[in-house]
Motif scaffolding. Structure first.
Motif, PDB file in Angstrom:
ATOM      1  N   GLU A 250      30.391  19.231  12.588  1.00 59.06           N
ATOM      2  CA  GLU A 250      31.180  19.392  13.806  1.00 59.06           C
ATOM      3  C   GLU A 250      32.639  19.093  13.492  1.00 59.06           C
ATOM      4  N   VAL A 251      33.541  19.890  14.081  1.00 63.15           N
ATOM      5  CA  VAL A 251      34.965  19.761  13.778  1.00 63.15           C
ATOM      6  C   VAL A 251      35.795  19.867  15.055  1.00 63.15           C
ATOM      7  N   ILE A 278      41.970  21.933  10.693  1.00 59.00           N
ATOM      8  CA  ILE A 278      40.605  21.672  11.164  1.00 59.00           C
ATOM      9  C   ILE A 278      40.086  20.415  10.478  1.00 59.00           C
ATOM     10  N   ALA A 279      39.495  19.510  11.261  1.00 55.36           N
ATOM     11  CA  ALA A 279      39.037  18.228  10.728  1.00 55.36           C
ATOM     12  C   ALA A 279      37.666  17.884  11.281  1.00 55.36           C
ATOM     13  N   ARG A 280      36.897  17.135  10.518  1.00 56.07           N
ATOM     14  CA  ARG A 280      35.604  16.642  11.018  1.00 56.07           C
ATOM     15  C   ARG A 280      35.838  15.674  12.162  1.00 56.07           C
ATOM     16  N   VAL A 281      34.900  15.651  13.098  1.00 59.83           N
ATOM     17  CA  VAL A 281      35.026  14.732  14.224  1.00 59.83           C
ATOM     18  C   VAL A 281      34.856  13.290  13.744  1.00 59.83           C
ATOM     19  N   GLY A 282      35.425  12.371  14.503  1.00 60.64           N
ATOM     20  CA  GLY A 282      35.255  10.955  14.202  1.00 60.64           C
ATOM     21  C   GLY A 282      36.025  10.471  12.998  1.00 60.64           C
ATOM     22  N   ALA A 307      32.777  22.827  18.230  1.00 61.42           N
ATOM     23  CA  ALA A 307      33.097  23.766  17.157  1.00 61.42           C
ATOM     24  C   ALA A 307      32.587  23.194  15.840  1.00 61.42           C
ATOM     25  N   PHE A 308      32.367  24.086  14.882  1.00 57.21           N
ATOM     26  CA  PHE A 308      31.738  23.684  13.626  1.00 57.21           C
ATOM     27  C   PHE A 308      32.318  24.482  12.463  1.00 57.21           C
ATOM     28  N   ILE A 309      32.333  23.850  11.299  1.00 58.54           N
ATOM     29  CA  ILE A 309      32.445  24.590  10.040  1.00 58.54           C
ATOM     30  C   ILE A 309      31.049  24.570   9.431  1.00 58.54           C
ATOM     31  N   VAL A 310      30.477  25.749   9.244  1.00 59.51           N
ATOM     32  CA  VAL A 310      29.109  25.849   8.735  1.00 59.51           C
ATOM     33  C   VAL A 310      29.127  26.445   7.336  1.00 59.51           C
ATOM     34  N   THR A 311      28.056  26.215   6.614  1.00 61.69           N
ATOM     35  CA  THR A 311      27.925  26.687   5.238  1.00 61.69           C
ATOM     36  C   THR A 311      27.000  27.911   5.201  1.00 61.69           C
ATOM     37  N   ILE A 337      17.104  13.285  13.141  1.00 59.88           N
ATOM     38  CA  ILE A 337      15.872  12.746  12.575  1.00 59.88           C
ATOM     39  C   ILE A 337      16.175  11.842  11.390  1.00 59.88           C
ATOM     40  N   GLN A 338      17.003  12.333  10.472  1.00 63.01           N
ATOM     41  CA  GLN A 338      17.216  11.595   9.224  1.00 63.01           C
ATOM     42  C   GLN A 338      18.333  10.563   9.310  1.00 63.01           C
ATOM     43  N   TYR A 339      19.416  10.900  10.002  1.00 62.45           N
ATOM     44  CA  TYR A 339      20.593  10.036   9.958  1.00 62.45           C
ATOM     45  C   TYR A 339      20.832   9.254  11.244  1.00 62.45           C
ATOM     46  N   GLY A 340      20.048   9.533  12.272  1.00 61.95           N
ATOM     47  CA  GLY A 340      20.241   8.828  13.539  1.00 61.95           C
ATOM     48  C   GLY A 340      21.507   9.231  14.264  1.00 61.95           C
ATOM     49  N   MET A 341      21.995  10.422  14.010  1.00 63.06           N
ATOM     50  CA  MET A 341      23.230  10.871  14.659  1.00 63.06           C
ATOM     51  C   MET A 341      23.020  11.057  16.150  1.00 63.06           C
ATOM     52  N   GLY A 342      24.116  10.931  16.906  1.00 61.08           N
ATOM     53  CA  GLY A 342      24.063  11.101  18.355  1.00 61.08           C
ATOM     54  C   GLY A 342      24.401  12.515  18.768  1.00 61.08           C
ATOM     55  N   ASP A 343      24.824  12.655  20.029  1.00 64.85           N
ATOM     56  CA  ASP A 343      25.168  13.970  20.553  1.00 64.85           C
ATOM     57  C   ASP A 343      26.442  14.495  19.895  1.00 64.85           C
ATOM     58  N   PHE A 344      26.693  15.790  20.089  1.00 58.56           N
ATOM     59  CA  PHE A 344      27.949  16.350  19.627  1.00 58.56           C
ATOM     60  C   PHE A 344      29.110  15.610  20.283  1.00 58.56           C
ATOM     61  N   SER A 345      30.215  15.530  19.580  1.00 59.01           N
ATOM     62  CA  SER A 345      31.388  14.841  20.111  1.00 59.01           C
ATOM     63  C   SER A 345      31.969  15.581  21.314  1.00 59.01           C
TER      64      SER A 345
END
Length: 413
Positions: A250-251, A278-282, A307-311, A337-345
């Motif tokens: 997410e960016v 363009i920068a990553r969130v957080g 918004a996102f930068i995707v591979t 699931i793996q990292y415990g991340m929350g909702d999109f910023s």
């Protein structure tokens, strides 16, 4: 009204009411003829026996409730109403229940199947969290009931749908599965689109990609969780998953960067996107090993959402289901699931909710002006979104890159 006139009116009303039923009966007869004249010869060429063919279609009738049907003698119409979240408000695809349920059960499955997931990741390069998220989205980890008879669904859609040739091919593949005895008895149930088993493979994908994950010599995507995990991993690996790369990030996208730069055909190294602001969130940095790799701008709600930068791996996920929101859901839930991340910023704006026919009208207007919208299908894919942005920029308007109700009249001028 006289009694004679009343009787005549009643007769005419009954005749009008009976006409659709009579028409459908005629179409049913055409359907049986199509099965015999088109499907049976093709199935027989693939080694399907007459006994298997007759068992498959015993009692099967056309299912008139399926979407995108084109009965004989009619012309295709763009559906007015939405049938799936990705056709309307994008944020609905990420409803609380779906995201939290897939995450919580996914963590449980990650513990239960840690050995199998690790083995599949070693052989395919596909992370276990991604496999789990697909499994969760497709069938609730095998817990969601799959309601339809696959031969009814594929027979109906092969005979009279907007993609009849594709579904006829899938029908023949389903008959091959039945002939080989891959599925447990009475397990040939499918989604409304004809997808089978826990990973919801179309029949041709089962024949090409189903894998044996538990070592019993069979690929059982109906009862075996290990086979389901292995099959999803095998599918993604065969479609080009790049080991060692993430799916995306997410960016934040500054106003100086146009949303019309979105799309898999406008990639550039991630460090070049950084150079545009363009920068990553957080405040997170992009992983160093990703910065020289190609990245693509993704804005599934235009300026009205995250918004996102995707591979390139994001587009491998789209090979599983050709929806930006599907692939984004899988990546997001896998990370949770793996990292415990929350909702999109960033939140999802209150956009969408238009009829597909309205979006299709906008697409046709954009096509008339020379834009490539990817087809006037009423779906706001990346080509439609960026075409809207380019049109807005040409009109001197701020580019939002998402269809809005007011655009329909503006585009028709």
């Amino acid at each position: 009204m006289t009694l004679k006139a009343a009787c005549l009116a009643l007769i005419l009303a009954l005749a009008a009411a009976a006409a659709p039923a009579q028409d459908r009966a005629a179409v049913e007869r055409q359907f049986r003829g199509w099965l015999e004249q088109v499907v049976w010869p093709r199935a027989a060429e693939q080694g399907v026996t007459r006994a298997t063919f007759e068992r498959a279609f015993d009692g099967v009738r056309l299912n008139w409730e399926l979407p995108d049907l084109v009965p004989p003698g009619t012309t295709p119409q763009t559906p007015k109403r939405q049938r799936q979240a990705e056709f309307g408000a994008p944020g609905k695809y990420f409803n609380r229940g779906s995201v939290d349920g897939a995450t919580a059960t996914g963590r449980e499955m990650a513990r239960r199947h840690a050995g199998t997931l690790a083995a599949v990741e070693r052989t395919t390069g596909v992370p276990g969290r991604i496999i789990l998220a697909i499994w969760g989205r497709e069938s609730g980890y095998g817990r969601v009931a799959i309601p339809h008879d696959v031969f009814e669904v594929l027979g109906t859609k092969g005979f009279m749908s907007t993609r009849a040739g594709y579904f006829t091919d899938e029908l023949v593949a389903a008959l091959q599965i039945a002939e080989a005895g891959h599925a447990p008895e009475r397990a040939m149930k499918s989604s409304w689109a004809g997808a089978l088993g826990q990973p919801q493979f179309m029949p041709s994908n089962f024949l090409a990609y189903a894998a044996d994950g538990d070592g019993d010599g069979r690929a059982d995507i109906w009862r075996s969780e290990a086979d389901t995990i292995a099959s999803i991993g095998h599918y993604l690996a065969r479609h080009g998953w790049v080991p060692g790369r993430d799916w995306g990030f997410e960016v934040t996208v500054p106003g100086t960067v146009s949303c019309a730069l979105e799309g898999p055909d406008q990639g550039r190294p991630i460090r070049a996107w950084e150079a545009l602001g363009i920068a990553r969130v957080g405040g997170k940095a992009f992983p160093e090993h990703e910065r020289d790799g190609e990245g693509f701008l993704l804005m599934p709600a235009g300026r009205n959402g995250p918004a996102f930068i995707v591979t390139p791996n994001f587009y491998v996920l789209k090979d599983y289901n050709m929806s930006d929101l599907y692939a984004l859901f899988v990546g997001h839930v896998g990370d949770r699931i793996q990292y415990g991340m929350g909702d999109f910023s960033a939140g999802w704006g209150a956009v969408g909710g238009l009829y597909r026919s309205d979006v299709a009208a906008m697409q046709r207007a954009l096509e008339a002006q020379g834009h490539d919208v990817g087809g006037a299908d009423g779906l706001a894919g990346f080509k439609t979104r960026r075409s809207i942005g380019r049109w807005q920029q040409a009109q001197g308007m701020p580019a939002t890159c998402f269809p809005e109700a007011a655009m329909k009249s503006a585009l028709s001028r």
